[in-house]
Design an enzyme around this catalytic site. Sequence first.
Site, PDB file in Angstrom:
ATOM      1  NE  ARG A 104      -3.824   0.591   1.986  1.00  0.00           N
ATOM      2  CZ  ARG A 104      -5.022   0.606   2.550  1.00  0.00           C
ATOM      3  NH1 ARG A 104      -5.232   1.319   3.654  1.00  0.00           N
ATOM      4  NH2 ARG A 104      -6.020  -0.086   2.040  1.00  0.00           N
ATOM      5  CG  HIS A 131      -8.305  -0.227  -2.647  1.00  0.00           C
ATOM      6  ND1 HIS A 131      -7.481  -1.300  -2.347  1.00  0.00           N
ATOM      7  CD2 HIS A 131      -8.923   0.099  -1.471  1.00  0.00           C
ATOM      8  CE1 HIS A 131      -7.604  -1.601  -1.062  1.00  0.00           C
ATOM      9  NE2 HIS A 131      -8.458  -0.775  -0.522  1.00  0.00           N
ATOM     10  CD  GLN A 134     -12.699  -2.432  -0.352  1.00  0.00           C
ATOM     11  OE1 GLN A 134     -11.873  -2.254   0.525  1.00  0.00           O
ATOM     12  NE2 GLN A 134     -13.847  -3.063  -0.133  1.00  0.00           N
ATOM     13  CG  ASP A 230     -13.803   5.796  -0.766  1.00  0.00           C
ATOM     14  OD1 ASP A 230     -13.747   5.571   0.465  1.00  0.00           O
ATOM     15  OD2 ASP A 230     -12.780   5.895  -1.484  1.00  0.00           O
ATOM     16  CB  CYS A 270     -13.861   0.576   0.287  1.00  0.00           C
ATOM     17  SG  CYS A 270     -13.434   2.319   0.436  1.00  0.00           S
ATOM     18  NE  ARG A 298      -9.827  -5.572   0.776  1.00  0.00           N
ATOM     19  CZ  ARG A 298      -9.111  -4.544   1.264  1.00  0.00           C
ATOM     20  NH1 ARG A 298      -9.712  -3.586   1.943  1.00  0.00           N
ATOM     21  NH2 ARG A 298      -7.813  -4.441   1.027  1.00  0.00           N
TER      22      ARG A 298
END
Length: 321
Positions: A104, A131, A134, A230, A270, A298
């Site tokens: 990340r 991402h 996700q 988000d 998310c 996840r």
Amino acid sequence: MAQQLRHMLRDDDVTHEEQKQILELGMKFRENRHYHMPFAGPQGVAVLFDKPSTRTRSSFSIGVAELGGYPLVVDKSGSQLGRGEPVEDTARVLTRMASAIVWRTFGQDRVETMAEYSTVPVVNALTDDFHPCQVLADFLTIAQHKGGVDALEGMTIAYVGDAANNMANSYLLAGAVAGMHVRVAGPYGFLPREDIVADAERIAATTGGSILVTTDVREAVAGADCIFTDTWVSMGEESEYAVRSKPFWPYQVNESLMALAKPDALFQHCLPAYRGKEVTAAVIDGPQSVVWDEAENRLHAQKALLTWLIGKQRDDESLLL
Ligand code: CP
Ligand code: NVA
């Protein structure tokens, strides 16, 4: 089939069929947490963080352990990478020890450089641009609730809010790969980059999907099967908090916006979520919300992804099923 070193740096690094294969594997891991154990030994997987994380950290740490491996979790503050050691040199070192690298970080160029110098699979665990882990989990959540992986093709998904962020970009690409009708809505100044929209449109033309980018939030959500949003302030943008709230208010996911989607539409986020900002408590804590399944997925989706990448690298067909 020959051995292939594959990476997951952005959502279109896999084809339509490959994405389905990974999601089917994810469904298998949902049923049996130890369905495959490709890292038994244990083998090490490096999991690096240049930004904070709760879900990604826990799902990769526990996921790698459940795959029989050892997760080496390193934060920016505890690594030489965080003090400026070149990505290339970090890749050269980790690749001699780890069976995969999960990272990340900020710029997409950083994971690309890591992959260029790595001889093991590299997974993007969130960059400023994408991402992909996700969205695999999000699509697994749709499959879980809406009749399996085959049901994804032809579905309509809508993402509303900060349409210039990593999640918007990933829905565009991954949705196009899946053959979905992807609608993305955000205010002027917060719409996705043209090159990403063009890539999504090009892919959608081959999978039967379609792409709509609009400032009209009602147009985006009308009749949709799943609504996503988000945070309005992503990691690294904290200094923009004041200017970032105002333009997004019309894009808040509340009960009246949800009512424009299909009556059985799902809501996903998310996380972390900010109740009263991008989503109301009534929606995220309400009956259409599947955010806790989404968070759990996840784990299953990333175990599937790692297993699939290792299956490709080892040319081991048994790991791809
Ligand atoms: N959704 C997500 O990636 O959460 P974390 O930032 O907690 O990992
Ligand atoms: N867009 C958010 C996603 C967090 C998982 C961020 O980058 O902070």
